[in-house]
Design a protein around this motif. Sequence first.
Motif, PDB file in Angstrom:
ATOM      1  N   LYS A 226       0.790  -1.148  -0.348  1.00 18.77           N
ATOM      2  CA  LYS A 226       0.372   0.506  -0.110  1.00 18.77           C
ATOM      3  C   LYS A 226       0.551   0.948   0.126  1.00 18.77           C
ATOM      4  CE  LYS A 226      -2.386  -1.575   3.976  1.00 18.77           C
ATOM      5  NZ  LYS A 226      -3.835  -2.021   4.283  1.00 18.77           N
ATOM      6  N   ALA A 227       2.177   1.057   0.021  1.00 21.22           N
ATOM      7  CA  ALA A 227       2.203   2.599   0.220  1.00 21.22           C
ATOM      8  C   ALA A 227       3.174   3.118  -1.286  1.00 21.22           C
ATOM      9  CB  ALA A 227       4.323   2.037   1.265  1.00 21.22           C
ATOM     10  N   SER A 228       3.343   4.066  -0.864  1.00 23.91           N
ATOM     11  CA  SER A 228       3.138   5.451  -2.452  1.00 23.91           C
ATOM     12  C   SER A 228       4.738   5.628  -2.298  1.00 23.91           C
ATOM     13  CB  SER A 228       2.303   5.866  -3.106  1.00 23.91           C
ATOM     14  OG  SER A 228       2.080   6.920  -1.591  1.00 23.91           O
ATOM     15  N   GLN A 229       5.743   5.619  -0.717  1.00 22.75           N
ATOM     16  CA  GLN A 229       6.799   6.392  -0.812  1.00 22.75           C
ATOM     17  C   GLN A 229       7.407   5.598  -0.485  1.00 22.75           C
ATOM     18  OE1 GLN A 229       4.340  10.809  -0.087  1.00 22.75           O
ATOM     19  NE2 GLN A 229       5.710  10.123   1.147  1.00 22.75           N
ATOM     20  N   ARG A 230       9.237   6.531   0.073  1.00 27.96           N
ATOM     21  CA  ARG A 230       9.253   5.675   0.740  1.00 27.96           C
ATOM     22  C   ARG A 230       9.064   4.456   2.074  1.00 27.96           C
ATOM     23  NH1 ARG A 230      13.317  10.444   1.460  1.00 27.96           N
ATOM     24  NH2 ARG A 230      14.820   9.735  -0.393  1.00 27.96           N
ATOM     25  N   VAL A 231       9.772   3.536   2.517  1.00 29.47           N
ATOM     26  CA  VAL A 231       9.620   2.849   3.412  1.00 29.47           C
ATOM     27  C   VAL A 231      10.804   2.349   4.130  1.00 29.47           C
ATOM     28  CG1 VAL A 231       8.599   0.390   4.012  1.00 29.47           C
ATOM     29  CG2 VAL A 231       7.402   1.535   2.080  1.00 29.47           C
ATOM     30  N   ILE A 232      10.592   2.310   5.843  1.00 26.99           N
ATOM     31  CA  ILE A 232      11.803   1.918   6.839  1.00 26.99           C
ATOM     32  C   ILE A 232      11.343   0.827   7.113  1.00 26.99           C
ATOM     33  CG2 ILE A 232      12.965   2.565   8.105  1.00 26.99           C
ATOM     34  CD1 ILE A 232      12.820   5.607   7.179  1.00 26.99           C
ATOM     35  N   VAL A 233      11.691  -0.464   7.297  1.00 26.76           N
ATOM     36  CA  VAL A 233      11.464  -1.404   8.472  1.00 26.76           C
ATOM     37  C   VAL A 233      13.038  -1.784   9.449  1.00 26.76           C
ATOM     38  CG1 VAL A 233      10.688  -3.896   8.143  1.00 26.76           C
ATOM     39  CG2 VAL A 233      10.112  -2.415   7.123  1.00 26.76           C
ATOM     40  N   ALA A 234      12.602  -1.062  10.494  1.00 25.92           N
ATOM     41  CA  ALA A 234      12.899  -1.408  11.612  1.00 25.92           C
ATOM     42  C   ALA A 234      13.230  -2.599  12.550  1.00 25.92           C
ATOM     43  CB  ALA A 234      13.314  -0.556  12.398  1.00 25.92           C
ATOM     44  N   CYS A 235      14.168  -3.424  13.016  1.00 23.03           N
ATOM     45  CA  CYS A 235      14.559  -5.011  13.642  1.00 23.03           C
ATOM     46  C   CYS A 235      15.481  -5.032  14.256  1.00 23.03           C
ATOM     47  CB  CYS A 235      13.708  -5.493  12.858  1.00 23.03           C
ATOM     48  SG  CYS A 235      14.871  -6.487  11.513  1.00 23.03           S
ATOM     49  N   PHE A 236      15.703  -6.288  14.636  1.00 21.78           N
ATOM     50  CA  PHE A 236      16.763  -6.965  15.210  1.00 21.78           C
ATOM     51  C   PHE A 236      17.732  -6.705  13.877  1.00 21.78           C
ATOM     52  CE2 PHE A 236      14.104  -7.526  19.094  1.00 21.78           C
ATOM     53  CZ  PHE A 236      14.794  -6.076  20.194  1.00 21.78           C
ATOM     54  N   ALA A 237      18.965  -6.285  14.443  1.00 23.89           N
ATOM     55  CA  ALA A 237      20.069  -6.363  13.243  1.00 23.89           C
ATOM     56  C   ALA A 237      20.295  -8.447  13.440  1.00 23.89           C
ATOM     57  CB  ALA A 237      21.685  -5.545  13.637  1.00 23.89           C
ATOM     58  N   SER A 238      20.164  -8.659  14.258  1.00 17.73           N
ATOM     59  CA  SER A 238      20.399 -10.161  13.832  1.00 17.73           C
ATOM     60  C   SER A 238      19.613 -11.173  13.763  1.00 17.73           C
ATOM     61  CB  SER A 238      20.863 -10.586  15.902  1.00 17.73           C
ATOM     62  OG  SER A 238      19.868 -10.678  16.684  1.00 17.73           O
ATOM     63  N   HIS A 239      18.042 -10.347  13.132  1.00 15.94           N
ATOM     64  CA  HIS A 239      17.860 -11.021  13.195  1.00 15.94           C
ATOM     65  C   HIS A 239      16.713 -11.501  11.657  1.00 15.94           C
ATOM     66  CE1 HIS A 239      13.562 -13.655  13.677  1.00 15.94           C
ATOM     67  NE2 HIS A 239      12.782 -12.589  14.344  1.00 15.94           N
ATOM     68  N   VAL A 240      18.347 -12.320  11.514  1.00 20.59           N
ATOM     69  CA  VAL A 240      17.779 -12.924   9.939  1.00 20.59           C
ATOM     70  C   VAL A 240      16.980 -13.418   9.285  1.00 20.59           C
ATOM     71  CG1 VAL A 240      18.876 -14.254   7.861  1.00 20.59           C
ATOM     72  CG2 VAL A 240      20.302 -13.985  10.089  1.00 20.59           C
ATOM     73  N   HIS A 241      15.944 -13.860   9.620  1.00 28.03           N
ATOM     74  CA  HIS A 241      14.546 -14.691   9.029  1.00 28.03           C
ATOM     75  C   HIS A 241      13.834 -13.365   8.535  1.00 28.03           C
ATOM     76  CE1 HIS A 241      15.257 -18.338  10.404  1.00 28.03           C
ATOM     77  NE2 HIS A 241      16.351 -18.958   9.753  1.00 28.03           N
ATOM     78  N   ARG A 242      13.927 -12.741  10.116  1.00 27.73           N
ATOM     79  CA  ARG A 242      12.867 -11.692   9.756  1.00 27.73           C
ATOM     80  C   ARG A 242      13.377 -10.301   8.228  1.00 27.73           C
ATOM     81  NH1 ARG A 242       9.885  -9.421  13.392  1.00 27.73           N
ATOM     82  NH2 ARG A 242       9.607 -11.628  14.389  1.00 27.73           N
ATOM     83  N   VAL A 243      15.397 -10.296   8.506  1.00 29.70           N
ATOM     84  CA  VAL A 243      15.459  -9.486   7.394  1.00 29.70           C
ATOM     85  C   VAL A 243      14.873 -10.473   5.792  1.00 29.70           C
ATOM     86  CG1 VAL A 243      17.163  -8.514   6.367  1.00 29.70           C
ATOM     87  CG2 VAL A 243      16.255  -7.893   9.038  1.00 29.70           C
ATOM     88  N   VAL A 301      15.929  -1.085   5.444  1.00 32.01           N
ATOM     89  CA  VAL A 301      15.659  -2.178   6.544  1.00 32.01           C
ATOM     90  C   VAL A 301      17.121  -1.410   7.456  1.00 32.01           C
ATOM     91  CG1 VAL A 301      16.227  -4.369   7.108  1.00 32.01           C
ATOM     92  CG2 VAL A 301      15.858  -3.726   5.322  1.00 32.01           C
ATOM     93  N   SER A 302      16.317  -0.802   8.611  1.00 27.35           N
ATOM     94  CA  SER A 302      17.326   0.081   9.904  1.00 27.35           C
ATOM     95  C   SER A 302      16.934  -1.053  11.569  1.00 27.35           C
ATOM     96  CB  SER A 302      16.835   1.039  10.189  1.00 27.35           C
ATOM     97  OG  SER A 302      17.177   2.160  11.249  1.00 27.35           O
ATOM     98  N   THR A 303      18.325  -0.251  12.443  1.00 26.28           N
ATOM     99  CA  THR A 303      18.300  -0.281  12.938  1.00 26.28           C
ATOM    100  C   THR A 303      17.443   0.337  14.235  1.00 26.28           C
ATOM    101  OG1 THR A 303      20.478   0.600  13.607  1.00 26.28           O
ATOM    102  CG2 THR A 303      20.479  -2.007  12.763  1.00 26.28           C
ATOM    103  N   GLY A 304      18.013   0.154  15.640  1.00 33.95           N
ATOM    104  CA  GLY A 304      17.119   1.401  16.045  1.00 33.95           C
ATOM    105  C   GLY A 304      15.302   1.515  16.586  1.00 33.95           C
ATOM    106  N   SER A 305      15.262  -0.302  16.394  1.00 28.66           N
ATOM    107  CA  SER A 305      13.737  -0.588  17.488  1.00 28.66           C
ATOM    108  C   SER A 305      13.476  -0.611  18.217  1.00 28.66           C
ATOM    109  CB  SER A 305      13.057  -1.863  16.164  1.00 28.66           C
ATOM    110  OG  SER A 305      14.189  -2.838  17.168  1.00 28.66           O
ATOM    111  N   GLN A 306      14.259  -0.907  19.060  1.00 27.09           N
ATOM    112  CA  GLN A 306      14.012   0.225  20.736  1.00 27.09           C
ATOM    113  C   GLN A 306      14.015   1.626  20.715  1.00 27.09           C
ATOM    114  OE1 GLN A 306      12.955  -2.597  22.687  1.00 27.09           O
ATOM    115  NE2 GLN A 306      13.102  -3.858  20.625  1.00 27.09           N
ATOM    116  N   GLY A 307      14.200   2.174  20.377  1.00 29.88           N
ATOM    117  CA  GLY A 307      14.484   3.907  20.662  1.00 29.88           C
ATOM    118  C   GLY A 307      15.304   4.294  20.870  1.00 29.88           C
ATOM    119  N   GLU A 308      16.777   3.626  20.228  1.00 30.40           N
ATOM    120  CA  GLU A 308      17.593   4.463  21.120  1.00 30.40           C
ATOM    121  C   GLU A 308      18.499   5.554  19.960  1.00 30.40           C
ATOM    122  OE1 GLU A 308      16.939   0.815  19.107  1.00 30.40           O
ATOM    123  OE2 GLU A 308      17.998  -0.475  19.707  1.00 30.40           O
ATOM    124  N   PRO A 309      18.596   6.431  21.604  1.00 27.91           N
ATOM    125  CA  PRO A 309      18.258   7.696  21.116  1.00 27.91           C
ATOM    126  C   PRO A 309      19.812   7.884  19.986  1.00 27.91           C
ATOM    127  CG  PRO A 309      19.435   7.306  23.039  1.00 27.91           C
ATOM    128  CD  PRO A 309      18.610   6.220  22.963  1.00 27.91           C
TER     129      PRO A 309
END
Lengths: 557, 557
Positions: A226-243, A301-309
Amino acid sequence: MPTTTPPALPEGGLRIVALGGIGEVGRNMTVFEHAGRLLIVDCGVLFPEDDQPGVDLILPDFRAIEDRLEDIDALVLTHGHEDHIGAVPFLLKLRPDLPVVGSRFTLALLTAKCREHRQVPKVVEVKEGELRSYGPFDLEFFAVNHSIPDALAVAIRTPAGLVLHTGDIKLDQLPLDGRLTDLAGFSRLGDEGVDLFLVDSTNAEVPGFVVPEREIGPVLDNVIRKASQRVIVACFASHVHRVQQVLDVAVAHGRRVALVGRSMVRNMGIAAELGLLKVPNGLFVDLDEAMRLPENQVLFVSTGSQGEPLSALSRMARGEHRQISIQAGDTIVLASSLIPGNENAVFGVVNGLARLGATVVHQGNAKVHVSGHSPAGELLFLYNAVRPSNVMPVHGEWRHLRANAALAVSTGVDEEHVVIAEDGVVVDLIDGKAAVSGRVVVGHVYVDGLSVGDVGESTLSDRLVLGEGGFISISVAIDTSNGRAVSPPTVSGRGFSDDPKALDQAVALVEMELSRTEAEGITDTHRIAQAVRRVVGRWVAETYRRRPMIVPTIIAI
Amino acid sequence: MPTTTPPALPEGGLRIVALGGIGEVGRNMTVFEHAGRLLIVDCGVLFPEDDQPGVDLILPDFRAIEDRLEDIDALVLTHGHEDHIGAVPFLLKLRPDLPVVGSRFTLALLTAKCREHRQVPKVVEVKEGELRSYGPFDLEFFAVNHSIPDALAVAIRTPAGLVLHTGDIKLDQLPLDGRLTDLAGFSRLGDEGVDLFLVDSTNAEVPGFVVPEREIGPVLDNVIRKASQRVIVACFASHVHRVQQVLDVAVAHGRRVALVGRSMVRNMGIAAELGLLKVPNGLFVDLDEAMRLPENQVLFVSTGSQGEPLSALSRMARGEHRQISIQAGDTIVLASSLIPGNENAVFGVVNGLARLGATVVHQGNAKVHVSGHSPAGELLFLYNAVRPSNVMPVHGEWRHLRANAALAVSTGVDEEHVVIAEDGVVVDLIDGKAAVSGRVVVGHVYVDGLSVGDVGESTLSDRLVLGEGGFISISVAIDTSNGRAVSPPTVSGRGFSDDPKALDQAVALVEMELSRTEAEGITDTHRIAQAVRRVVGRWVAETYRRRPMIVPTIIAI
């Protein structure tokens, strides 16, 4: 609980002590002892909470083994998460030649971590189904499904009996990589007779079962379609299957992918190299290239999913990211759990993004995350497969340990054979019965910047006081021959008030008090400091009802 | 966003400005202006977060109205929660004779609160269905169901149009007291034509409907039936219906009840007096008497469900309560929500109790709580009943406001007529269309101890630095005639390190720097202080990679 020196371990017995990870979630480290030799399972870090300000990491407490480093036959790592491998470099500093045993991906992550500490660990790669012996410990490894690939459970055979340690575990029956938790193998061990079962407690309070990881894919597909613009997905950096699922969806919708965040780039590089992450040629672009692509043809695909400042995502949410500025209509997905304690930080990021007009999808409003730990329903399957004679819940806070213990009992394990032992509690398996025999000291070992261990409870308690109320300092030079102030006192506060006149009254009070001490012939700087602290402390409590730290400095001239 | 002075309000228009409560959860306060007169709805407090250390409360920012206090015709309170009434005493300090309009229970709670501030508010009691006029504002009140009795929504009629403000709301269709949210009344307003609808956004992200409050009773019954020892139920001190259900269960199982916690005792006293809480004769016992009762014949209803460190429940969890010591086998029920940000504190309490052997029941493992706010499904009912021409989501963070706005649009409200306005944003309703016209300054007003407003962003930022890294102070007396130090420098740290030798190196560096400044003929104390700060700051960053505050004090002799 007081420390009680455990008795000498009887011949033929097996001793188990957790130096971290029980009574808390993190810094997992369990020491097994038999016939004078030691085996360690995992060596992770714990991330600090609010009452541990300024601390970067918390390590397991090595004191119980630091005189016995040469007795350690091996360190076994169940998987590559920070709370299982993060403290290895600190242990290797004490014992650089320690054999470190683990699966391929686990060791690849460890080696990358050790490189940052300029260490080259002595690694021993193992696979599920393999057997290895270290000293008196005969090890057998079992495939385990978790939120990182290539996780293992380990069975430890000694003359004292057969022990099974799950590590972190869940029972996804349709895992993305087809690598099931080896329940059949556990059942075979159960037939043989498991004397002690150490079981992941993280989700023991949660009823039911975890939805398969692969059900996340269609949800992501639906959002990204449904996204018509940029998409950013944040998740844990070791979660290979999610990525992997994110990449698959990106391909399906004609988006190229940029990885954002140092650990994401590093870990996915390793995963791709080992064939755990399948990346079509030309899918990845670097950030500069991504910024030049049309908005509907790129996904981050980004880190920062825990709100790390300091993470990229937090900076985007504050409008401070150097390259990516969020536009109204962008889509951000937090495909991650919300670790307790991080709620304010995470929702701060979500609100920042929402304020900028982005659509933010998170586990609170869509099924974009599943846990990596077995909840109650799955734990029952484990107990019924293993049929252990003794159980020791691990990996969890007290509430999780109690819930896990209750599950063990409900499957028929004798309540007297379920041992809840927090960090430092010594459990001995003797003649087929596990029981607490004593307790060793296990404290918090804090890493703050470059130093380990010099920040302790007293420093933290000062930080908490300073953080709540700031401080008021009073400096004055005293002629110690007669106790007379040779300068007007300097009274200043930090973290106390924005009002520049807030302390004006205090100056007069200090001057009066100094006249008094001088009149009484007091020349001892400590006594003068005490008098000044008392008068300022009382004044501030009465005037403001606050408790800043009062810091007098009396300079003897 | 920058402040932009709003234009003069055109004649016949209605202006709406929130001085708190939009873009955040708490300190709700909305100002309505028409024909030069003001009406205020609610005046609550916000509780501070991690980045506001040492702060007790946060008030709405009164600056926008402080020059117009005499223009205020009335303050309407929708219900008695702290985030709606907590700041009233601070407003009454500015305008003691302000008429305060609300329901009986709301005003009883307000009066008790004002008594603590030695105020007697000028209250006007209203009931659902009643009409009142204040200046140009014709008010009509509607029954609303929420997690506190006697809540009201308010319709505001002016020549500019008809506005409906829900306050906090949910649509329990089987409320314990039979007092339904007046959806029929809202529909009647809808027929008349609602020009602007201000709607509670708190649960807009949550799909579906809230389970009726009365379903908690059987769950509590099931838990308490099984308890063979003491039972402690913690919940919000204003949640009369929750407490009612606890009392009913206590009666059913032959337990007498002791209330624990000042606000619980006070509020339930008021509720019982007003007939909102039905207490059988002889059910209540005081704490001393409760302690003498057999363990299976007593139940405690306590505050502390949010893990407040000074609460009775937290003290019990730490084994520090003066009277109640938790025994293995005791049952504790947290019949309450988990407010985001409180997770660590609450789970700390749960773990402490679990460690002592208690069975802890909470919303994570049993259905012992339902929310007081309408989730998405119920909000759709509201929009479809009211059929507003303009919508302004209130009571929520940005993520909630966006979700609520999307719900409004999905029911057919024109997207151009949905106004998301955070605190300070000025919204004008003119000729039937609501739109943003400007912005006034709305900051955080902090209460710390006895003072209001002297703790601001600069003090908080100092507290955050001090809390993370402590400080290093350097004090030295300088002969300003020649720039020579007349004493060795005193270098000391607090919140920096437990190691007494941690700063030894710094002393030598400071001495060297002072020799240098003296040699260069520098006698200005500010320049000397700067030089010292620089050399110590650089040393500590390189040696420790930490960022304590560096506080030089140069005393001129």
